[in-house]
Design a protein around this motif. Sequence first.
Motif, PDB file in Angstrom:
ATOM      1  N   LEU A 131       5.745   6.284 -14.381  1.00 32.88           N
ATOM      2  CA  LEU A 131       6.266   5.385 -13.233  1.00 32.88           C
ATOM      3  C   LEU A 131       6.305   6.431 -12.035  1.00 32.88           C
ATOM      4  O   LEU A 131       5.926   5.689 -11.011  1.00 32.88           O
ATOM      5  CB  LEU A 131       7.584   4.826 -13.823  1.00 32.88           C
ATOM      6  CG  LEU A 131       8.219   3.934 -12.782  1.00 32.88           C
ATOM      7  CD1 LEU A 131       7.577   2.486 -12.193  1.00 32.88           C
ATOM      8  CD2 LEU A 131       9.718   3.495 -13.307  1.00 32.88           C
ATOM      9  N   VAL A 132       6.982   7.237 -12.056  1.00 34.08           N
ATOM     10  CA  VAL A 132       7.345   7.888 -10.992  1.00 34.08           C
ATOM     11  C   VAL A 132       6.005   8.593 -10.280  1.00 34.08           C
ATOM     12  O   VAL A 132       5.928   8.462  -9.082  1.00 34.08           O
ATOM     13  CB  VAL A 132       8.124   9.204 -11.241  1.00 34.08           C
ATOM     14  CG1 VAL A 132       8.203  10.295  -9.871  1.00 34.08           C
ATOM     15  CG2 VAL A 132       9.480   9.122 -11.574  1.00 34.08           C
ATOM     16  N   VAL A 133       5.119   8.951 -10.929  1.00 32.13           N
ATOM     17  CA  VAL A 133       3.795   9.350 -10.369  1.00 32.13           C
ATOM     18  C   VAL A 133       2.985   8.152  -9.639  1.00 32.13           C
ATOM     19  O   VAL A 133       2.431   8.470  -8.643  1.00 32.13           O
ATOM     20  CB  VAL A 133       2.661  10.129 -11.301  1.00 32.13           C
ATOM     21  CG1 VAL A 133       1.313  10.304 -10.464  1.00 32.13           C
ATOM     22  CG2 VAL A 133       3.355  11.465 -11.652  1.00 32.13           C
ATOM     23  N   ILE A 134       3.030   7.152 -10.278  1.00 30.44           N
ATOM     24  CA  ILE A 134       2.302   5.941  -9.920  1.00 30.44           C
ATOM     25  C   ILE A 134       3.036   5.456  -8.538  1.00 30.44           C
ATOM     26  O   ILE A 134       2.396   5.253  -7.498  1.00 30.44           O
ATOM     27  CB  ILE A 134       2.433   4.812 -10.532  1.00 30.44           C
ATOM     28  CG1 ILE A 134       1.384   5.012 -11.851  1.00 30.44           C
ATOM     29  CG2 ILE A 134       1.897   3.225  -9.923  1.00 30.44           C
ATOM     30  CD1 ILE A 134       1.360   3.914 -12.810  1.00 30.44           C
ATOM     31  N   SER A 135       4.508   5.596  -8.519  1.00 29.10           N
ATOM     32  CA  SER A 135       5.081   5.178  -7.330  1.00 29.10           C
ATOM     33  C   SER A 135       4.884   6.332  -6.095  1.00 29.10           C
ATOM     34  O   SER A 135       4.670   5.740  -5.127  1.00 29.10           O
ATOM     35  CB  SER A 135       6.592   4.924  -7.555  1.00 29.10           C
ATOM     36  OG  SER A 135       6.953   4.106  -8.531  1.00 29.10           O
ATOM     37  N   GLN A 136       4.931   7.418  -6.467  1.00 31.54           N
ATOM     38  CA  GLN A 136       4.692   8.427  -5.379  1.00 31.54           C
ATOM     39  C   GLN A 136       3.324   8.238  -4.654  1.00 31.54           C
ATOM     40  O   GLN A 136       3.332   8.175  -3.519  1.00 31.54           O
ATOM     41  CB  GLN A 136       4.920   9.755  -5.985  1.00 31.54           C
ATOM     42  CG  GLN A 136       4.940  10.772  -5.062  1.00 31.54           C
ATOM     43  CD  GLN A 136       3.649  11.523  -4.541  1.00 31.54           C
ATOM     44  OE1 GLN A 136       2.822  11.241  -5.316  1.00 31.54           O
ATOM     45  NE2 GLN A 136       3.826  12.164  -3.492  1.00 31.54           N
TER      46      GLN A 136
END
Length: 549
Positions: free
Chosen positions: A326-331
Amino acid sequence: MSTTASPQTTSGTGAADSAADQAVRETLEDYTLRFAPRSYRRWTPMVVATTALGGIAYMADFSIGAGIGLAHGTGNALVAIAVAAVVIFVTGFPLAYYGARYNIDLDLITRGAGFGYYGSVLTSVIFASFTFIFFALEGSIMAQGLELGLGLPLWLGYLVSTLMVIPLVIYGMKALSKLQVWTTPVWLLLMIGPLVYLIATDPGTVDRFLGYAGTDGEGGVDTTSVLLGAGVCLSLIAQIGEQIDYLRFMPPRTEANRRGWWTAVIMAGPGWVVLGALKQAIGVFLAVYILAEVGADAAPEPIQQFRGAFDAMMPSWMVVPLAVALVVISQIKINVTNAYSGSLAWTNSFTRVTRHYPGRMVFVLVNLGFALALMEADMFSFLNSILGFYSNCAIAWVVTVATDIGVNKYLLRLSPLQPEFRRGMLYAVNPVGTVAFVAASGLSIALYFHALGDSLQPYSPVAAAVLAFVLTPLMAIATRGKYYLRRTDDGIHEPLLDADGNPSAIILDCHVCRRPYERPDLTACVTHDATVCSLCLSTDTTGDHVLPA
């Protein structure tokens, strides 16, 4: 999708023509620094809106909401978030409309909305600062995720989060639209799923969330806490600039697409703040939920928030991988936008001041360099201080431009209704917006740093907004609107707008770079019986092609 430019390049004569030709070749992918022509804008309103909204998938909202909630309590945080959202929506609406209607970015809007051709360089730097500050914030969040999931040290995570976006930024709108459309459903599922599960399976979490008093609060709602929280949230007011970087590719508004066109503009323009405010409130909720487990220092970290949420609903082996995903996709979704929009802002400013176009990739690297330096300086640990300070400048700028459009253009009729951005048509500096912005941001920054006493410090964002709103029309009245247009005639007989009020699609050739452009991007040339495009005017070092006053 095709562009208006032909594939052939015929170099002009002399150094100025060569510089112009280089700039033209590198900006025709997505019409960097210039009007976006109708022939390029083949996307539907909903595709443009989805692409624009994909850019707000950032995790910073969770951190911002959590920081405000932990300090001031849930009640104050929710009111602060709502106040900021209303201000952002109201000020963002006229800007989004102008960007979508006339197919120009926020810098080009700002030039003709009170700042002048060179005056808006100041606000371009403000916007560029916004992009690298929030790139650094998102990069820090991703590095926290990589540390938790892969054991990477933070310094290496910062570097990885910076370098990985470079290939994605090179190709402009075509690549970004595909990236945003395909990743948005996955992002929404990973973000909303845990929240729905927690509320459905443990309703007591809602009571604990609503009753949280905060480390600095007593449980009640008070003005000081609300204003301090709203000031931090209002640092996001400049996000409308990134939304407009996409909205400028909206198709022409016609009777046939009128409803869909307006829906897309409102949803992806000022409407971004609805989802942003929701994420901030979720950030408060998740921070309160995990507070007892991780402590107040780690609770604002989105990776910890979603690790705790996923831990309640799925096997332990899936928790960290999903949280990191989730964090990587959002970033990636937001930082390709930050790098893209920041490079446009820096390039725009540099080209106007120096009359030389160095290439957008140069400023992609410059923007990423600033962001990496902030990350390595551990900006996450003093996040609210940075955002609280920055918000004063951002509020003053956006409110000034929005007021010029809403009041000076439509009520006072002192500012031309149709935006102007071309060199030679505008004065170098318009005192209306420039004075209002400098005065509003200067006084609000003084308030923020306690120059006028501790009791007034929380009111710095209010001062920025009120002063910009009041001074902008007062300056227009005082100057009688005489500094908006240096000329009213651009020397071309064909009308600038079509019968529906959209920018004309008539094609004319630029005699400097030998390429065809649509009518709004050109003016007549002072030394030739021909036309010249806006970017060739920007890179004209001698002024040979610029129309006289």
